[in-house]
Write an enzyme that holds these catalytic residues in place. Sequence first.
Site, PDB file in Angstrom:
ATOM      1  N   GLY A   1       0.832  -1.191   0.000  1.00 19.72           N
ATOM      2  CA  GLY A   1       0.000   0.000   0.000  1.00 19.72           C
ATOM      3  C   GLY A   1       0.864   1.237   0.000  1.00 19.72           C
ATOM      4  N   THR A   2       0.809   1.967  -1.101  1.00 21.70           N
ATOM      5  CA  THR A   2       1.652   3.152  -1.175  1.00 21.70           C
ATOM      6  C   THR A   2       1.293   3.916  -2.433  1.00 21.70           C
ATOM      7  OG1 THR A   2       3.925   3.892  -1.019  1.00 21.70           O
ATOM      8  CG2 THR A   2       3.504   2.149  -2.546  1.00 21.70           C
TER       9      THR A   2
END
Lengths: 272, 224
Positions: free
Chosen positions: A55-56
């Site tokens: 997640g980024t």
Amino acid sequence: MKLDTSGLESFTPFHGGGNDLCGGFSSVPSFELPSSTNFDDFQKKAMQMVKPAKGTTTLAFIFKEGVMVAADSRASMGGYISSQSVKKIIEINPYMLGTMAGGAADCQFWHRNLGIKCRLHELANKRRISVTGASKLLANILYSYRGMGLSVGTMIAGWDETGPGLYYVDSEGGRLKGTRFSVGSGSPYAYGVLDNGYRYDMSIEEAAELARRSIYHATFRDGASGGVASVYYVGPDGWKKLSGDDVGELHYKYYPVVPSSVEQEMTEVATS
Amino acid sequence: MATKQQANWSPYDNNGGTCVAIAGADYCVIAADTRMSTGYSILTRDYSKISKLADKCVMASSGFQADVKALQKNLAARHLIYQHQHNKQMSCPAMAQLLSNTLYYKRFFPYYAFNVLGGLDNEGKGCVFTYDAVGSYERVGYSSQGSGSTLIMPVLDNQLKSPSPLLLPAVDAVTPLSESEAVDMVKDVFASAAERDIYTGDKVEIVIVNAGGIRREYTDLRKD
């Protein structure tokens, strides 16, 4: 002369029962093997346990004045936010930056390793390494670990003798040269804003604002992105951090709360 | 079609437990509970998860204590070599990177250890480094790891939330609490975690590192 082989004799098993068929021979000591053909699966489970956070949102693009690099700062482990202040833009050396997406430890370790290799290149060759060379070093290392579970999705951005350079390198062994990249779970949102507003001949302030907005919009829609939006600029003199803004505050800066006119106002009921 | 057989043995076990560390202007508080469990059983109520790595550097680790013990021994040996080669103690930031590399060297058969490193940096300011199992690390103002960390972190965020070090223009991120206030905070959060986490309880071991040296305290917790 007879050799003394007493050290090679195996000891008799402590449970004598069941060995009558062997007669006088001492049998090889044995232990119960687990009834399984798969002894190595625990390694896959171990890798799952340290399952990296993908997640980024990170992005980078080349424009007239140089390279603009931006990223969020949230790290998530499943649904838990493990940190809101992760440095996803890694300073490899004073004129090269790397972005982090995928496994935090993988990215940190291999970028640190890349910085060491770049410095060794400088000492051995009396000149700075090119962005092409640095990205190739990293890509070759990651290719050799292909299939072993590393998770790295990085962009190498820098300024060398040929001008601004930007490469995308990932843990599958892929390496792409390009002018606009975004990596991570929030990248579709960032691409939408970035592609819409991109022009080659932007000023540094315009490019920084475009990068900042792209990260902001990605953090707005992607749950796995958030924290602080950092924006870096890479120019002929090296990189410089331009801004670091909390995305919660950016929201109210872009969409200020406007007091709306009240249609019906509730009044206090007079108690008699 | 025969179903794939799974290994019914795992080299890992989780011994539970929680660790917390808080950094202040000139001190650092590192704490961990002393319960060691396996499954639903308690192995012992009196196990220390904290180890002193250097003069001004203390590590607390939860997870699989056999891996933790191996990791502590590894770091102690490396520190001794460093002392022989450089004639001085390792600083906390140096030890932090050593721990990160040590964890990453076992990237494909990890130490099942969730670590928190605390101490004083080269300027005497408190520092806390927080890790994941394979070595990614970050300097923070406070952190918690282990089975009770999801219960404790929100409380620390609420009480201690410091501005992110990534903000520009930079904002000073030191915890404004005094040393005794930080120790009280640690006792409070452990008491809360022990209420709702079965793996946290018995006692808290609290280690305080400041310019005067290292001090140790114990507080009782729920034993159920």
